[in-house]
Structure formats: C-alpha cells, structure tokens
Design an enzyme around this catalytic site. Structure first.
Site, PDB file in Angstrom:
ATOM      1  N   ASP A 319       1.051  -1.175  -0.044  1.00  0.00           N
ATOM      2  CA  ASP A 319       0.046  -0.189   0.094  1.00  0.00           C
ATOM      3  C   ASP A 319       0.851   1.327  -0.127  1.00  0.00           C
ATOM      4  O   ASP A 319       0.353   2.307  -0.539  1.00  0.00           O
ATOM      5  CB  ASP A 319      -1.007   0.051   1.176  1.00  0.00           C
ATOM      6  CG  ASP A 319      -1.964  -0.896   0.906  1.00  0.00           C
ATOM      7  OD1 ASP A 319      -2.143  -1.648  -0.020  1.00  0.00           O
ATOM      8  OD2 ASP A 319      -2.885  -1.124   1.831  1.00  0.00           O
ATOM      9  N   TYR A 403     -10.115  -0.883   2.208  1.00  0.00           N
ATOM     10  CA  TYR A 403      -9.807  -0.761   3.584  1.00  0.00           C
ATOM     11  C   TYR A 403      -9.390   0.594   4.011  1.00  0.00           C
ATOM     12  O   TYR A 403      -9.052   1.296   3.137  1.00  0.00           O
ATOM     13  CB  TYR A 403      -8.784  -1.706   3.770  1.00  0.00           C
ATOM     14  CG  TYR A 403      -8.918  -2.727   4.597  1.00  0.00           C
ATOM     15  CD1 TYR A 403      -9.491  -4.019   4.558  1.00  0.00           C
ATOM     16  CD2 TYR A 403      -8.120  -2.706   5.879  1.00  0.00           C
ATOM     17  CE1 TYR A 403      -9.675  -4.819   5.131  1.00  0.00           C
ATOM     18  CE2 TYR A 403      -8.341  -3.842   6.957  1.00  0.00           C
ATOM     19  CZ  TYR A 403      -9.398  -4.950   6.455  1.00  0.00           C
ATOM     20  OH  TYR A 403      -9.449  -5.917   7.381  1.00  0.00           O
TER      21      TYR A 403
HETATM   22 NI    NI Z   1      -8.005  -7.324   7.724  1.00  0.00          NI
END
Ligand code: NI
Length: 694
Positions: A319, A403
């Site tokens: 990320d 996320y």
């Molecule tokens: Ni997770």
C-alpha cells in the site's frame, strides 16, 4: 495566498505553511513552481505524466550544519511516466535555482506507484472492452448500467506471466477485479464476481488479458452498513464533551511541534503519508535536549491475501509503494474522525496532469486524557499519590480500496512513543458455487466468504539516541534448571547480545524467551552505568504464512524478520525497494543486507515489522470494528529515574486537593486497625485496660 484548489475549498481557509525549515513539505507554491520549471525544460514532452513531486530531503550532513536562520536550498524529487516510450523518468528540480538538475530514465527495477488518475482510466478501459462486456453478460450483468458493476483496481504483483516481460522491457500493468451492486449504494463486497480478472496496460491504456475461469453465480444477498439501510438505530449515547477551557498544551510553529518535554517536526509525502522528523526530549534533570529519532515513518506495508483461488491468490498489495498512503489520506472531520481541540495540517500533492490536489485536514493533532499515569496508596499512612496521563496524538487515515488504515503516533509524558495502527473498512470477499466450502476464509453470507489475509507494516526508524552512533541489543529472559543456581526453579535472568553486523540483526520474535530489542547509545551512560536506550515493545506479533518459493516471499522479503538494522544510507528508504510495484524481488532490505555491513556503534536505521493476522469473523462483516495493532518505543535506561515524578498532582476530589495527600480510606474499622499496625499495639492496650475496668 489565495488559490483555488481542486477540492473546491478555498485554500485560504487552510493556510499553506511557508518553507522556513529545510524539512518542511513542499508548499503549494513550490509544487506549482516545480511543475512550471519542468514544463519549460527541453526534455519535457507531451507524453509525460506526473507520478510524484516531493521534497528531496536534505542530507544528514546538510542538516547537521544547518543553523536556524541560514538560507537553504530547496529541491524536489520528481517521478514521471513517459506513456509513449513506456519508461519511468526520475528528475531533480532545484526550486532555489529555478532549474532541472537531473532528468534521466530510472535504473530501478519495478514500476512507480499507481496514480489515482490511472485507476479511473483503467476502469474506463475495462468498461469499453468487448470481451469484458461479454464476460459480464454471461453473468447476467450489464456494465453500461450505472452502478451495477464495480471494478476494483489492484496492483499487478509479479507472477511470471508471459506478458510481463518482453525483451527486458516491462509493461505497466494493473489488474481489475469485479463486484456487483444491486443498487447505487449497495455494498459490492457482498456480490463478488468470481473467476473474472482483467489485466490492463496503463501506458497503452488497453486490455492485455481477460482471465475467466468460468461462471460462478453472483451472490445476491444484500448486506449493508450505510445509514439508509439500518432499520432502527439504538439511542444516541449522551455526549461526552472534550473541552480544554484553558487552551491546549502544544505549541505549533510552522511544522514544528512542542508538547510537554517533546519536540519534533511534521512531514508528509504522497508515498508514506505522515513522517516525523527530529524527535527530541527535553531532559530537565540532565539539563539537555536529547535526540531520540531523526526520522520515523511507515515505509512499507503489505497485505497478502491467503486464498488459493485463481483470482484472490494474485491479490497482495504494497500500500505504501504501490498506491501511496499520503495521496489517499482522508480529509478529517471534527466530531467524527477527531474529538476535542484539534490542530489540523493540510497536504498538497500533484496529480498525473501536474495540477495540485489538496487534502485539507490530512493530519489531525490533539491531546487526550489517558487515564492514570501512576498511582500508589501507602496502606500504612493512608496517603495517596496519583497522576493523570495526558497524551499527544498525531494521526491520519488512508483509504486504500476496500480498507482504511488509521495511523496514530502517540507521545506520552513517560517518555514513550507509540504507533497505533487502526485497521478498518470492508473485507475482500470471494464467491463459491453451490455446495463448495470456504477453505481459505470465513463464510459471511450464503456462498460469500471473506478471505483470510494478513496486514504487515514496516516502520523505518532512523534512531539517534543521544547522537548519531547507536547500536541494537537483544535481550532474552532465561531460567536455569533447578539446581545450585536456581534452587527453587523460580528465578530468571536476562542475557543481552549486541548485534555487530546486519545479518546478526535479522531477528524474529520469540515468545519463550520474551525476546526484545533495544536501541542504545554505547557512548553514553545512565546513572547506573548502563547505556541509555529505547526498547521496541510489540503489540500483536504476526509471522507471514507465505511459503518459500512463492512470489510474495520473494517480493516482500522484508517481512521474513521482525527486526532489521542497517547502517544509514541515503538511498535506502523503502524496505521492498524503490519501486515495489511489479518488482520481482528480492529488493530492499534482503538485498542491501547481503553486504553485511557493520551496525555496532554506527549511524543506524532500525526497521521494525509488525502486523495483524486476520482470520475474518462474522462480526467483521459487513463493516469491521477497528482492529488495533502497532508497537511502542519505550525508554529503557534512557532516563536516570522515572521521568514523570515532576507531574503536578491533578485537581481531584478528595485526594490531591488535600495538601498532604492524606485520604481517609473507606474501609471497615477492623480493616483499618489491621492495616495501620503502628496503632494496633496502642489499641490492644486500651482494650485490655477497658476490659480490666469492666
Ligand atoms: Ni483485515
């Protein structure tokens, strides 16, 4: 300054901080100037697009020589993509000299991070592709219908596919995964379109491959979290108001922060997000401001999805290096993200077209009451001493696809620093055929499973405890078998080892010996003659499950150890390499440390890897409650004694209001008599006298 930003917010609301210190992030003006210097340069062509323009941080040497008030050079590191020639260009722009200092094809392996404009473009490319349209039609879906199909772009990884390398030339690729929505705001992760995966060439903007392993009927059950889907809310909890009527305890000057005995500078960049520079502590007992850490950041993070399905098995996101946490930072809001008296910091970055994008309120700074810092009741005297704890928190939240990650750097009055990471958001899912079981995940709906996965983070800590030369020691707790040295088998002692070379310092946690690592300055001594240091205190300890020989094992080699120590090198910032995107690995830490350089009493960088092992729970669906992970840097022999004895007593009722700290204990008379044994004898005598009388 009053410039319009892309966010439609009047920038004047969020003052741009002048670059009055060499480490300050590039200002709005500087970004604009860097773009125009590049545009005017003869090497700049129409096919070039921007990935990043970020401050070229001054070297340690320059910073050591720098004195407040000195003039200083401002330089920007630039990464460009040449879509026509399919190459990456790295440039250095001098903002002080108004010219391009360097401009050349990169020598690094891999691709620069995927910029947000490319994500939009890849979606458009997929939507217009005939093969994709047909694959979706087979599943009863119409991509032209607004909101019906969601395409999630995920980094490509490196899987030895035949279209990855042609003539030693790397194509810039991204994968598209597909989800369905029953209506516009429906949670698409309840409807994964299994078996379909599309590879897009980002330079050419064309579909390279449509992978279709066959139709799995798209699960239809809706499971939503948005407010309009909640039938009945519970009563709103009565408000807890946080006010600081006498003002805040921190002082902010540009990007510099002073709080209690701490001082540091805030940095922010597209890739890492929040960076802390020059963390120091004013040790009043010693009468000096002491260095602790020169630069701290999350330099990489990796989320391997741990599923054997043909689509999910290719999901593993870096990320930081593949998406950039800073550019994905949320604009934080008071009352939701942050509570209390907040100081916000804004961040500007460049989009693919060289326009400035602004994230107002990217970083939130505030104080929190943190319960009790220390307390003791002397049972003999019934005196109570009690100090409350206040902490300072700097945070930002990045949304990376499904996320969210919240990063909270916490400074405490006991001299410790904590990084708390909050993992939030919606889990990645897969779909099953009727009768199939979810071996690599948890069933959350009929034929829908949330995929097993792990979240890993690597903190890069350029430690400078009491100066540049530091080292790392390992401490293990050991017990001798019952015998002469341990007659009752209860005793344990600690053994410490100094790491001399990089390879000695490639270490993993060990529960059995409560293994810990402390960064020390071997040239300084504390009151008891030991070296002052800071210990790494773990929270959740996680080991990766990827197997030797796997793609992710090679690419995320930095995760094979929880601890790495390297000598400082200005080219070594990112543990999976400069460009982890499409990087076959090994790169970064495993490669650098092959040199096995000296790290004993050296200018060192400590890399600490930590994470979260996520076996999905039903309670994590459809929206997971925050999972907390992280680590602490705890002073260990750094101070000569408790650094927080000088905290004044809190204003509370009744203990600290009384001048001598005496609090009558609320216990039975008998209990009090027993405890206050100095009175016991007198009381007994009195009783005897009384009984004689009667
Ligand atoms: Ni997770």
């Amino acid at each position: 300054m009053s410039k319009k930003s892309k966010t439609e917010t009047e920038v004047t609301m969020y003052p741009r901080y002048g670059s009055d210190y060499p480490l300050d992030p590039l200002t709005y003006d500087e970004l604009e100037r860097a773009v125009s210097i590049l545009h005017e340069n003869e090497n700049f062509t129409a096919s070039l697009r921007f990935v990043d323009i970020t401050l070229k941080e001054p070297t340690k040497k320059m910073m050591a020589a720098y004195q407040r008030g000195d003039s200083f050079e401002r330089e920007a590191d630039v990464v460009l993509l040449d879509n026509e020639n399919e190459i990456t260009i790295e440039a250095v722009v001098s903002l002080s000299q108004n010219r391009v200092l360097e401009f050349a094809d990169t020598k690094e392996v891999g691709q620069p991070l995927i910029v947000q404009d490319e994500f939009i473009e890849m979606t458009m490319v997929c939507m217009q592709n005939e093969e994709v349209i047909r694959a979706l039609e087979k599943r009863g879906l119409d991509i032209s219908q607004r909101g019906q199909v969601q395409i999630d772009p995920l980094s490509f990884g490196y899987f030895d596919d035949e279209f990855e390398d042609a003539d030693n030339h790397q194509r810039r690729l991204v994968r598209g995964y597909f989800l369905a929505r029953n209506e516009a705001n429906d949670n698409a992760y309840a409807h994964p379109i299994e078996g379909l995966m599309v590879t897009v060439d980002l330079h050419k903007q064309e579909v390279v491959e449509v992978f279709d392993s066959g139709v799995v009927p798209v699960p239809e059950t809706m499971r939503n979290y948005e407010r309009q889907y909640i039938e009945k809310f519970r009563d709103r909890p009565k408000p807890i108001e946080i006010t600081q009527p006498e003002g805040v305890n921190y002082k902010v000057e540009g990007w510099r922060v002073d709080w209690q005995r701490w001082s540091f500078r805030i940095g922010f960049n597209l890739r890492e997000g929040l960076v802390l520079h020059d963390i120091r502590y004013n040790d009043v007992d010693k009468g000096e401001v002491r260095e602790i850490c020169r630069r701290a950041s999350i330099a990489e993070m990796t989320v391997p999805y741990c599923d054997a399905s043909p689509t999910s098995s290719r999901k593993n996101a870096f990320d930081v290096g593949e998406y950039g946490l800073g550019g994905l930072a949320n604009s934080l809001t008071l009352g939701c993200d942050c509570l209390g008296e907040i100081k916000y910091f804004d961040f500007d970055f460049i989009n693919a077209f060289g326009e400035i994008e602004s994230i107002p309120h990217a970083v939130c700074m505030h104080e929190e009451d943190d319960s009790i810092l220390w307390k003791h009741t002397d049972l003999r005297t019934e005196r109570v001493e009690n100090r409350r704890s206040t902490k300072l928190i700097l945070s930002f939240i990045a949304t990376v696809g499904n996320y969210e990650y919240g990063f909270y750097w916490v400074f405490r009055q006991d001299g410790s620093i904590e990084l708390e990471v909050k993992a939030l958001g919606v889990m990645q899912t897969g779909a099953l055929k009727e009768g199939e079981t979810a071996k690599f995940g948890t069933l959350v709906e009929d034929r829908v499973y949330a995929v097993n996965h792990q979240h890993f983070f690597c903190a890069r800590l350029d430690m400078t405890i009491d100066g540049e030369k530091n080292q790392v020691v390992e401490t293990e707790s050991l017990a001798d078998p019952i015998g002469e040295t341990n007659p009752y088998g209860n005793a344990f002692y600690t053994k410490t080892t100094v790491f001399k070379t990089e390879q000695e310092a490639q270490r993993r946690h060990k529960y059995e010996t409560v293994r810990t690592w402390t960064i020390q300055n071997p040239n300084n001594r504390n009151r008891m003659g030991a070296n002052p240091g800071y210990r790494i205190q773990p929270m959740e300890v996680v080991s990766p499950f990827f197997q030797e020989g796997s793609v992710i094992h090679r690419r995320a080699g930095f995760l094979l150890n929880h601890l790495w120590v390297t000598p400082y090198n200005e080219k070594e910032y990112f543990p999976a390499g400069q460009y982890p995107n499409q990087n076959p690995g090994p790169d970064g830490l495993p490669k650098w440390t092959e040199q096995n350089r000296n790290i004993e009493n050296e200018d060192i960088v400590v890399w600490y890897c930590f994470g979260h092992h996520h076996v999905p729970r039903l309670e994590d669906w459809p929206m997971m409650p925050t999972a907390k992970l992280g680590f602490m840097l705890k002073p260990s022999g750094f101070f000569d004694t408790s650094p927080c004895l000088d905290l004044p007593p809190a204003k509370c009722d009744p203990c600290c209001e009384t001048e001598d700290g005496y609090v009558p204990m609320r216990r039975s008379k008998r209990m009090r008599r027993t405890i206050r044994y100095e009175n016991l004898k007198a009381e007994e005598e009195q009783r005897r006298k009384d009984s004689k009388k009667s």
